[in-house]
Design an enzyme around this catalytic site. Structure first.
Site, PDB file in Angstrom:
ATOM      1  N   CYS A   1      18.248 -35.623  10.278  1.00  0.00           N
ATOM      2  CA  CYS A   1      17.227 -34.588  10.518  1.00  0.00           C
ATOM      3  C   CYS A   1      15.839 -35.223  10.501  1.00  0.00           C
ATOM      4  CB  CYS A   1      17.285 -33.509   9.443  1.00  0.00           C
ATOM      5  SG  CYS A   1      18.920 -32.813   9.174  1.00  0.00           S
TER       6      CYS A   1
ATOM      7  N   HIS B   1      12.111 -34.884  12.241  1.00  0.00           N
ATOM      8  CA  HIS B   1      11.302 -33.985  11.413  1.00  0.00           C
ATOM      9  C   HIS B   1      10.757 -34.655  10.153  1.00  0.00           C
ATOM     10  CE1 HIS B   1      12.248 -30.612  13.981  1.00  0.00           C
ATOM     11  NE2 HIS B   1      13.530 -30.925  13.913  1.00  0.00           N
TER      12      HIS B   1
ATOM     13  N   ARG C   1      20.056 -22.830  15.133  1.00  0.00           N
ATOM     14  CA  ARG C   1      19.077 -23.937  15.175  1.00  0.00           C
ATOM     15  C   ARG C   1      19.704 -25.215  14.585  1.00  0.00           C
ATOM     16  NH1 ARG C   1      15.800 -26.324  18.148  1.00  0.00           N
ATOM     17  NH2 ARG C   1      17.527 -27.713  17.783  1.00  0.00           N
TER      18      ARG C   1
ATOM     19  N   CYS D   1      20.716 -28.681  16.425  1.00  0.00           N
ATOM     20  CA  CYS D   1      20.181 -29.983  15.996  1.00  0.00           C
ATOM     21  C   CYS D   1      21.324 -30.992  15.863  1.00  0.00           C
ATOM     22  CB  CYS D   1      19.461 -29.862  14.653  1.00  0.00           C
ATOM     23  SG  CYS D   1      17.766 -29.251  14.787  1.00  0.00           S
TER      24      CYS D   1
END
Lengths: 206, 269
Positions: B178, B182, B226, B230
Site C-alpha cells: 500500500c 500511499h 477500494r 488496490c
C-alpha cells in the site's frame, strides 16, 4: 556484590536483546491475517504473494528506509542477480518501447483470460517520458530527455538495462518493480525500453 | 446527470491533452477544474435513496428489515454510526467495518447465510448490489459529522498494529505494498493524485468520503471495493470481502483520518 549486580544487569540486558520486539508479534499477526484474507482467488497468484523474499521482507520491516548496512546488503545481493543478454545487444526499438511504457496489462487477476498477450511495463504510471504523453505519474523521477545529457554509450545502456531488470541492485527498497528478475518483462522488452530512454531518435530525447 | 458529468469530464480532459507536458501547473489546474465540474451533482444520491428504502424493506428468510441493526450506537441507530466505525463489537467478538457489520445484521436479523450476504458486494451494469446501496445510505447518515472511531479496545489497537504491518507488506511480482503509492506526499499515478494515508490532513480528506460515486467506473463503490481494487492493481489475488486484512487496514487508516469530517457519499475519479 557490585560485580554480582553488574552481572545481573548484563544478563537482563542480554535477555532483553533476545526477547523479540513487539513488532515481530504484529508481523506474525499480519501474516496470519493476510493468509486468511485471500482465500477465494487464484491459487497460483496466492502462492506468489503469501511469502516474501529477503528484499520484500526487509523493505517491509524497515518501511522502505533501511539503515545503511541493510541497504548495502540488499544492493549486493541484488547486483548478483543481474543478467545481461548473451549477445551483448542492449538497445532495441524505441517504438516498441513506447508501447510497453504505455501498457499496464499483465499479472492482475483479471488478466489471466488473455494468456498470450505480453505484459506491459506501464512506465508512464510513475514517470514522465515522451512529452506527448501528458498522463504520466510522479512516483518516480521524470525521465524526459534522459538520454540527451547521458548519451547512449555501452556503459549507460548497461546501467539502464540493469536498472529495469532489478532496481534493487542500485537503490535498496526502491518503489520500482524488478521487471527482469520477476519476469514481468522479457529481455527483448527491456531492450526496447532501453531504446526508448537512450535512442537519440526516441521522442523522449526530442 | 451522468451524461452531463461525462461531457464535462471529457471537455476538461481535452483541455488537459492540449496542454504542454512541461507545464505541470496547467495540467494540475485542469484536473482541479474537472473536479469542480464533477462536484455539482453526485449520482451517489440515488444509491443513498435506494439504500434507505432497502434498510426498511422486509427481506431474507426471516422477512425482516434492518431497522433493528446495531451499528455500534445501539439497535436501529443509523445517524452518526458510520462516524464511529470500524469498532469492536461484543456480540461477534470482532472488530468490524460498516460492510462487515451489515453482513452480520443480514445474517442475524434477516436470516441470510453469510455466503448469501457476501455474494454480491459490488454492483455491475444490470446487477445492482443491495449491500452497496445500504452502505451508502448508512455512511451518508453521518455526513457532516466528525469522524471519531473509538480505537481504544485492545482488539482495536491490535487491529491497528496488524493493519500497519499489512500497509507496508511488500509482495508479489511487482514488490508492491500500500505504501508504494500511499507512503509519500505529493505523488501522482498517471494523473491521479495519491494521498499519503499516514498524513492526517490527507487521510481525513479521502478516507471519510467512501462510499463514493466513481466516474471512471460509472458506479458507486465502497471502501471494501477500494481495497479490493488496490490489491488488484498490486498484482495480488482477489481480496476476500470483509476479510480480516480489509478491516485491519481500515483501522490503520481510520486512526489518521480521525478528526476529519464525514463527506460520504463522495464523488471521485
Amino acid at each position: 556484590m557490585r560485580s554480582a549486580i553488574l552481572l545481573a544487569a548484563c544478563a537482563a540486558l542480554l535477555a532483553g536483546c533476545t526477547t523479540p520486539p513487539p513488532e515481530d508479534d504484529a508481523r506474525r499477526q499480519a501474516q496470519g491475517a493476510f493468509e486468511r484474507s485471500f482465500t477465494h482467488g487464484n491459487k497460483e497468484m496466492f502462492a506468489r504473494v503469501v511469502g516474501q523474499d529477503d528484499v520484500q521482507a526487509l523493505c517491509s520491516r524497515w518501511r522502505n528506509r533501511p539503515p545503511a548496512d541493510v541497504a548495502e546488503r540488499i544492493r549486493k545481493s541484488q547486483a548478483a542477480t543481474l543478467v545481461y543478454p548473451a549477445d551483448g545487444k542492449l538497445m532495441g526499438d524505441w517504438r516498441q518501447g513506447e508501447k510497453i511504457a504505455e501498457d499496464g496489462f499483465g499479472l492482475r487477476f483479471t488478466d489471466t483470460n488473455q494468456p498470450k498477450r505480453p505484459n506491459g511495463g506501464n512506465c508512464y504510471a510513475c514517470h514522465q517520458l515522451a512529452p506527448h504523453e501528458v498522463s504520466y505519474g510522479t512516483l518516480g523521477p521524470s525521465l524526459y530527455r534522459f538520454g540527451r545529457t547521458r548519451g547512449s554509450s555501452e556503459a549507460i545502456q548497461r546501467y539502464v538495462y540493469g536498472k529495469v531488470y532489478n532496481p534493487e541492485a542500485f537503490t535498496a527498497c526502491s518503489g520500482m518493480p524488478r521487471f527482469g528478475l520477476h519476469q514481468v518483462l522479457t529481455p527483448e522488452q527491456i531492450r526496447h525500453v532501453v531504446a526508448l530512454l537512450l535512442d537519440p531518435e526516441s521522442p523522449v530525447n526530442q | 446527470m451522468r451524461a452531463l458529468i461525462m461531457a464535462a469530464g471529457a471537455a476538461a480532459l481535452a483541455v488537459c491533452a492540449a496542454a504542454p507536458a512541461q507545464d505541470k501547473d496547467v495540467t494540475q489546474r485542469e484536473i482541479e477544474r474537472y473536479r469542480e465540474l464533477l462536484a455539482e451533482g453526485n449520482p451517489a444520491d440515488l444509491a443513498e435513496a435506494k439504500g434507505e428504502e432497502l434498510w426498511k424493506t422486509m427481506r431474507g428468510p426471516k422477512q425482516a428489515s434492518l431497522e433493528r441493526c446495531d451499528l455500534g450506537l445501539g439497535p436501529g441507530v443509523v445517524k452518526g454510526a458510520y462516524a464511529r466505525l470500524p469498532r469492536w463489537f461484543a456480540d461477534t467478538g470482532r472488530v468490524q467495518d460498516l460492510e462487515s457489520r451489515l453482513v452480520t445484521c443480514m445474517v442475524t436479523l434477516q436470516g441470510f447465510t453469510e455466503d448469501e450476504a457476501k455474494k454480491n458486494p459490488f454492483s455491475a451494469p444490470g446487477r445492482p448490489s443491495p449491500i452497496e446501496d445500504i452502505a451508502t445510505y448508512v455512511a451518508g447518515a453521518s455526513k457532516g459529522m466528525t469522524f471519531d472511531p473509538p480505537l481504544r479496545h485492545p482488539k482495536e489497537l491490535e487491529a491497528f498494529r496488524t493493519g500497519e504491518e499489512l500497509f507496508y507488506r511488500r509482495a508479489g511480482p511487482h514488490d508492491f505494498s500500500c505504501a508504494t503509492c500511499h507512503g509519500d506526499e505529493g505523488k501522482r499515478i498517471r494523473l491521479q493524485d495519491l494521498p499519503k494515508l499516514t498524513d492526517p490532513k490527507e487521510a481525513q480528506k479521502v478516507f471519510t468520503s467512501w462510499p463514493a460515486y466513481r466516474v471512471s467506473q460509472g458506479s458507486v463503490r465502497t471502501m471494501q471495493h477500494r481495497l479490493y481494487d488496490c490489491y488488484w492493481q498490486m498484482r495480488h489475488p482477489q481480496l476476500d470481502y470483509v476479510s480480516e486484512a480489509s478491516i485491519d487496514l481500515q483501522v490503520f487508516m481510520a486512526k489518521y483520518a480521525s478528526g476529519g469530517t464525514v463527506e460520504a457519499p463522495g464523488l471521485k475519479r
